[in-house]
Design a protein around this motif. Structure first.
Motif, short mmCIF file in Angstrom:
data_model
loop_
_atom_site.label_atom_id
_atom_site.label_comp_id
_atom_site.label_asym_id
_atom_site.label_seq_id
_atom_site.Cartn_x
_atom_site.Cartn_y
_atom_site.Cartn_z
N HIS A 19 1.86 -24.52 -4.67
CA HIS A 19 2.08 -23.89 -5.98
C HIS A 19 1.73 -24.85 -7.11
CE1 HIS A 19 3.94 -21.81 -9.30
NE2 HIS A 19 4.76 -22.83 -9.51
N LEU A 20 2.18 -26.09 -7.00
CA LEU A 20 1.92 -27.07 -8.07
C LEU A 20 0.43 -27.39 -8.17
CD1 LEU A 20 4.93 -29.54 -7.81
CD2 LEU A 20 4.65 -27.52 -9.26
N ASN A 21 -0.25 -27.37 -7.04
CA ASN A 21 -1.70 -27.64 -7.08
C ASN A 21 -2.44 -26.56 -7.84
OD1 ASN A 21 -1.54 -30.06 -5.66
ND2 ASN A 21 -1.76 -29.08 -3.67
N THR A 22 -1.91 -25.33 -7.84
CA THR A 22 -2.55 -24.27 -8.62
C THR A 22 -2.37 -24.50 -10.11
OG1 THR A 22 -0.60 -22.81 -8.65
CG2 THR A 22 -2.10 -22.62 -6.76
N LEU A 23 -1.40 -25.34 -10.49
CA LEU A 23 -1.15 -25.64 -11.90
C LEU A 23 -1.93 -26.85 -12.37
CD1 LEU A 23 2.75 -25.16 -11.94
CD2 LEU A 23 0.97 -23.47 -12.48
N ASN A 24 -2.69 -27.46 -11.45
CA ASN A 24 -3.52 -28.63 -11.77
C ASN A 24 -2.70 -29.80 -12.32
OD1 ASN A 24 -6.00 -27.33 -11.05
ND2 ASN A 24 -5.94 -26.23 -13.00
N LEU A 25 -1.55 -30.03 -11.72
CA LEU A 25 -0.70 -31.15 -12.11
C LEU A 25 -1.02 -32.38 -11.27
CD1 LEU A 25 2.83 -29.49 -12.47
CD2 LEU A 25 1.27 -30.16 -14.30
N ASN A 26 -0.97 -33.52 -11.93
CA ASN A 26 -1.09 -34.80 -11.22
C ASN A 26 0.30 -35.41 -11.10
OD1 ASN A 26 -3.98 -34.82 -10.96
ND2 ASN A 26 -4.10 -35.30 -13.14
N PHE A 27 0.71 -35.73 -9.89
CA PHE A 27 2.07 -36.24 -9.69
C PHE A 27 2.14 -37.04 -8.39
CE2 PHE A 27 1.69 -31.99 -7.92
CZ PHE A 27 2.18 -32.15 -6.63
N ASP A 28 3.16 -37.88 -8.33
CA ASP A 28 3.49 -38.57 -7.09
C ASP A 28 4.57 -37.77 -6.38
OD1 ASP A 28 1.77 -40.65 -7.78
OD2 ASP A 28 3.37 -41.79 -8.79
N HIS A 29 4.36 -37.49 -5.12
CA HIS A 29 5.36 -36.74 -4.36
C HIS A 29 6.28 -37.71 -3.64
CE1 HIS A 29 6.40 -33.69 -0.95
NE2 HIS A 29 7.37 -33.82 -1.83
N LEU A 30 7.55 -37.72 -4.03
CA LEU A 30 8.56 -38.56 -3.39
C LEU A 30 9.38 -37.65 -2.49
CD1 LEU A 30 9.65 -40.61 -6.55
CD2 LEU A 30 7.76 -41.05 -4.95
N GLU A 31 9.10 -37.72 -1.20
CA GLU A 31 9.64 -36.76 -0.24
C GLU A 31 10.78 -37.37 0.57
OE1 GLU A 31 7.92 -33.51 2.98
OE2 GLU A 31 6.72 -35.28 2.47
N TYR A 32 11.86 -36.61 0.69
CA TYR A 32 13.04 -37.06 1.44
C TYR A 32 13.44 -35.98 2.43
CZ TYR A 32 13.32 -40.55 -2.26
OH TYR A 32 13.03 -41.57 -3.14
N ALA A 33 14.34 -36.34 3.33
CA ALA A 33 14.82 -35.39 4.33
C ALA A 33 15.63 -34.29 3.68
CB ALA A 33 15.66 -36.12 5.38
N ASP A 34 15.73 -33.16 4.36
CA ASP A 34 16.50 -32.03 3.87
C ASP A 34 17.96 -32.42 3.62
OD1 ASP A 34 16.94 -29.43 3.10
OD2 ASP A 34 17.07 -28.62 5.14
N HIS A 35 18.50 -31.99 2.49
CA HIS A 35 19.89 -32.28 2.08
C HIS A 35 20.12 -33.78 1.85
CE1 HIS A 35 21.22 -28.17 3.00
NE2 HIS A 35 20.54 -28.27 4.12
#
Length: 339
Positions: free
Chosen positions: A256-272
């Protein structure tokens, strides 16, 4: 990856055997299931997260809240409290868990409670709150409770029929337990899906002929802050932006965010994920921090310039009205007619 799967395969076999034995003991009534006087709608899945259970609970609240006094009962995963807890204005995310806290914040007129012992939680709700309908969040595998209506969710890009047991796959329950579902909803679908593709998915899932299979996509709201002020995406074009996610599967949000053409760093963590001070310090080095509402409720008092995006199920072909009628029909077969 193939080597790791081969190493993990024996553990998946053992896990699957334990699950099959447990379900068999329930099927032959060695272990008992309890039904309740109050209509109960269970929302769950066969896998570990990532199918949109919380948005489905919120959809059901919006659908039925004007007609019935609704209660939501959740386990309250990773909360710091224990036993039965009822949400109130003084409740914290630590007491309730991130998802129940989010639900109560979004729908403060709805009764929200947490209890790992779902049967005890329902009894407490019936005795203390007298709800007219109870929504059970993530309770499909909790067979101590026999719900009036079981809604089974499965993600479009990870159908339970094509999955395997943990740890080689994401299944925590047996595929054949789909037979207990009264309604199956395929979530995270493309907004346009052909009848041929729908038929193909139904063939893969292979439910009983009497079990309806419905289809829904994810819809995203605008990013907003704690005051509900929308984020101007054009104004952050040259900002240092982070996306923080502690959810089971961030893939759909990323697309979804890629359709908005945003540049960002994704900081991914485990669920909860329970965020630590070092996590917060890292987030505050960014000009803008985007996140999910589930993560927002844990970070809002700690992270500056924080915005979250709401998500909701959008049923295809007006099936939102169909699922409402299906649920009411199923419940009326098991209870006195709802007024």
């Amino acid at each position: 990856m193939q080597l790791l799967r081969k190493i993990a395969y024996p553990f998946a076999l053992i896990y699957g055997l334990v699950v099959h034995v447990r379900n068999y003991l329930y099927d032959i009534n060695v272990f008992s299931s309890t039904s309740f006087n109050t209509p109960t709608i269970c929302v769950g899945n066969l896998s570990v997260g990532g199918t949109g259970k919380t948005p489905m609970i919120e959809f059901l609240i919006r659908t039925f809240c004007k007609q019935y006094r609704i209660a939501v009962l959740s386990r309250g995963y990773r909360r710091k409290s224990s036993g039965f807890q009822m949400a109130n204005a003084a409740s914290t995310v630590a007491q309730l868990g991130d998802e129940p806290f989010q639900i109560y914040r979004n729908y403060p007129n709805t009764i929200v409670a947490v209890d790992a012992d779902r049967a005890n939680g329902i009894e407490r709700l019936e005795n203390e709150q007298q709800p007219e309908m109870i929504l059970l969040d993530d309770a499909f595998q909790h067979r101590k409770v026999k719900a009036s209506c079981n809604i089974l969710l499965t993600a479009f890009d990870n159908l339970y029929s094509e999955d395997t047991f943990l740890p080689t796959g994401s299944l925590r329950d047996s595929k054949n337990q789909a037979k207990r579902a009264h309604i199956i909803v395929v979530t995270k679908c493309p907004s346009k899906i052909s009848n041929k593709d729908k038929l193909g998915i139904r063939t893969l899932l292979n439910p009983s002929a009497k079990v309806p299979v419905l289809f829904a996509s994810f819809g995203y709201d605008h990013f907003v802050d704690a005051d509900g002020i929308k984020l101007n995406l054009e104004a952050i074009e040259h900002k240092k932006v982070a996306l923080v996610t502690g959810i089971a599967n961030a893939g759909h949000l990323l697309r979804h965010l890629n359709t908005l053409n945003l540049n960002f760093d994704h900081l991914e963590y485990a669920d909860h994920h329970l965020y630590k001070n070092e996590d917060v310090r890292k987030f505050n080095t960014y000009d803008i921090v985007l996140t999910t509402q589930k993560d927002f409720v844990k970070l809002e008092a700690k992270v500056d310039r924080l915005y979250y995006v709401g998500v909701r199920h959008q049923f295809l072909n007006e099936e939102d009205q169909l699922i409402k009628q299906l649920i009411l029909t199923i419940i009326k077969r098991r209870h006195e007619p709802l007024t």
